[in-house]
Design an enzyme around this catalytic site. Structure first.
Site, short mmCIF file in Angstrom:
data_model
loop_
_atom_site.label_atom_id
_atom_site.label_comp_id
_atom_site.label_asym_id
_atom_site.label_seq_id
_atom_site.Cartn_x
_atom_site.Cartn_y
_atom_site.Cartn_z
N HIS A 80 65.68 42.74 10.18
CA HIS A 80 66.51 43.19 9.12
C HIS A 80 66.34 44.76 8.50
O HIS A 80 67.30 45.20 8.20
CB HIS A 80 66.82 42.24 7.89
CG HIS A 80 65.50 42.44 7.11
ND1 HIS A 80 64.58 41.47 6.99
CD2 HIS A 80 65.42 43.27 5.82
CE1 HIS A 80 63.73 41.78 5.88
NE2 HIS A 80 64.20 43.03 5.16
N ASP A 110 63.49 37.22 12.65
CA ASP A 110 63.28 38.46 11.72
C ASP A 110 62.37 39.55 12.15
O ASP A 110 61.53 40.05 11.19
CB ASP A 110 63.23 38.27 10.35
CG ASP A 110 63.68 39.51 9.48
OD1 ASP A 110 64.29 40.19 9.86
OD2 ASP A 110 63.30 39.28 8.25
N SER A 187 59.10 45.02 3.43
CA SER A 187 59.69 44.46 4.33
C SER A 187 59.28 44.93 5.72
O SER A 187 59.25 46.05 5.85
CB SER A 187 61.24 44.26 4.64
OG SER A 187 61.54 43.47 3.68
#
Length: 339
Positions: A80, A110, A187
């Protein structure tokens, strides 16, 4: 006369054993976090997504984190973080900037793999074994939350084996839950153990909650990494159906000799697809595949792994209350079309 001087006695008092133990434990905890950060920190990079400007230089359009896993510039991050973009800039812990490109990504877990364009002999973090983790074990998250470079937070493994929805709706299995603080920008950064080995890739937080954060397990990352290096994608099986989780009545389950209360009901079939060719029909409820229970769509997706591509899979389904068996040969799932 006795000279009573309690103040002097307090000053010279020997620390209680419990106080000594607390100090030792605090020092041990601090040293473990420091050691982990010093070992893994140099391998953590800032990942900037660049957007082209008409008549001007590219500008940052998003920021995340990544971890270098090989000296020649292989970097693991989140799908992402990089999805839909083509230009990236990596900045290492020493402030060196380098261009990068995507070697492959897997939205289902992901995860994404980048290659740094010109860097060599980069600091790396080894990938550890997430199966060895225990609840309560110390873990350290390193990344660039909200633009603050090389931020270290520590916590414990709160739970193992969680399931988490990826951005495309697929279920990521074997996710690590931790209370190590994560924020936007973390992230793609690593979750490491006390030895500085990567045991997870930080991926998600629950907004509004405190101390509930998630990382994709390193063993999942190892599998995805191998597939992306070898094939440029993660191969998964495809049988040409659309399905939804549906209830199985107690009477039908008893007559069929199964324990399912739910299954994966076929709502549409691809003409001449593997399921259609094998004889499956709409409204059939799939309840087993190769002897493993299918209680819904998520189970079916999980069981259609790369090992089952081009191999006969025994699919059992309820049709009008009767259990029927079909030999289905999955194809490789097509890559999603670019938006």
């Amino acid at each position: 006369m006795f000279d009573s001087t309690p103040e002097r006695e307090t000053e010279n008092a020997t620390p209680l054993p419990s106080e000594v133990a607390d100090d030792v434990l605090q020092d041990a905890y601090s040293n473990a976090v420091i050691s982990a950060a010093e070992r893994a920190g140099p391998a953590v990079v800032r990942v900037e997504v660049l957007k082209a400007q008409k008549g001007g230089p590219s500008r940052p359009a998003g920021v995340g984190s990544g971890v270098v896993i090989s000296p020649d510039g292989l970097v693991l991050t989140n799908s992402h973080v990089v999805h839909g973009a083509s230009d990236f800039r990596l900045t290492d812990a020493e402030g060196r900037a380098m261009e990068a490109r995507v070697l492959g990504e897997d939205p289902d877990t992901d995860l994404a793999l980048l290659r740094a364009g010109s860097a060599r002999n980069l600091a790396i973090a080894p990938i550890g074994d997430s199966k060895s983790l225990k609840r309560g074990q110390l873990v350290v998250a390193i990344g660039n939350p909200l633009g603050f470079e090389s931020t270290v937070t520590a916590g414990v493994v709160s739970a193992l084996g969680r399931s988490l929805r990826a951005g495309n709706g697929r279920l990521i299995e074997d996710v690590i839950q931790t209370d190590a603080a994560l924020n936007p920008g973390n992230s793609g950064g690593p979750l490491v153990n006390a030895r500085g080995a990567v045991v997870g890739i930080n991926t998600a937080i629950i907004r509004g909650a405190q101390g509930i954060c998630f990382a994709v397990a390193s063993n999942t990352a190892q599998f995805v990494l191998g597939e992306l290096i070898q094939h440029g994608r993660v191969r998964r099986g495809f049988i040409g159906i659309a399905a939804q989780t549906a209830a199985v009545s107690r009477g039908h389950a008893r007559l069929a000799g199964i324990d399912n209360t739910t299954g994966a009901m076929i709502t549409a079939l691809e003409p001449a697809g593997p399921a259609s060719t094998a004889g499956l029909m709409t409204y059939d409820i799939i309840v087993r595949a190769d002897g493993e229970a299918v209680t819904g769509v998520d189970d079916l997706i999980r069981l259609l792994s790369h090992e089952r591509i081009d191999r006969a899979v025994t699919v059992e389904a309820l049709r009008r209350g009767q259990l029927k068996s079909f030999d289905v040969r999955p194809n490789e799932r097509p890559m999603p079309k670019a938006a």
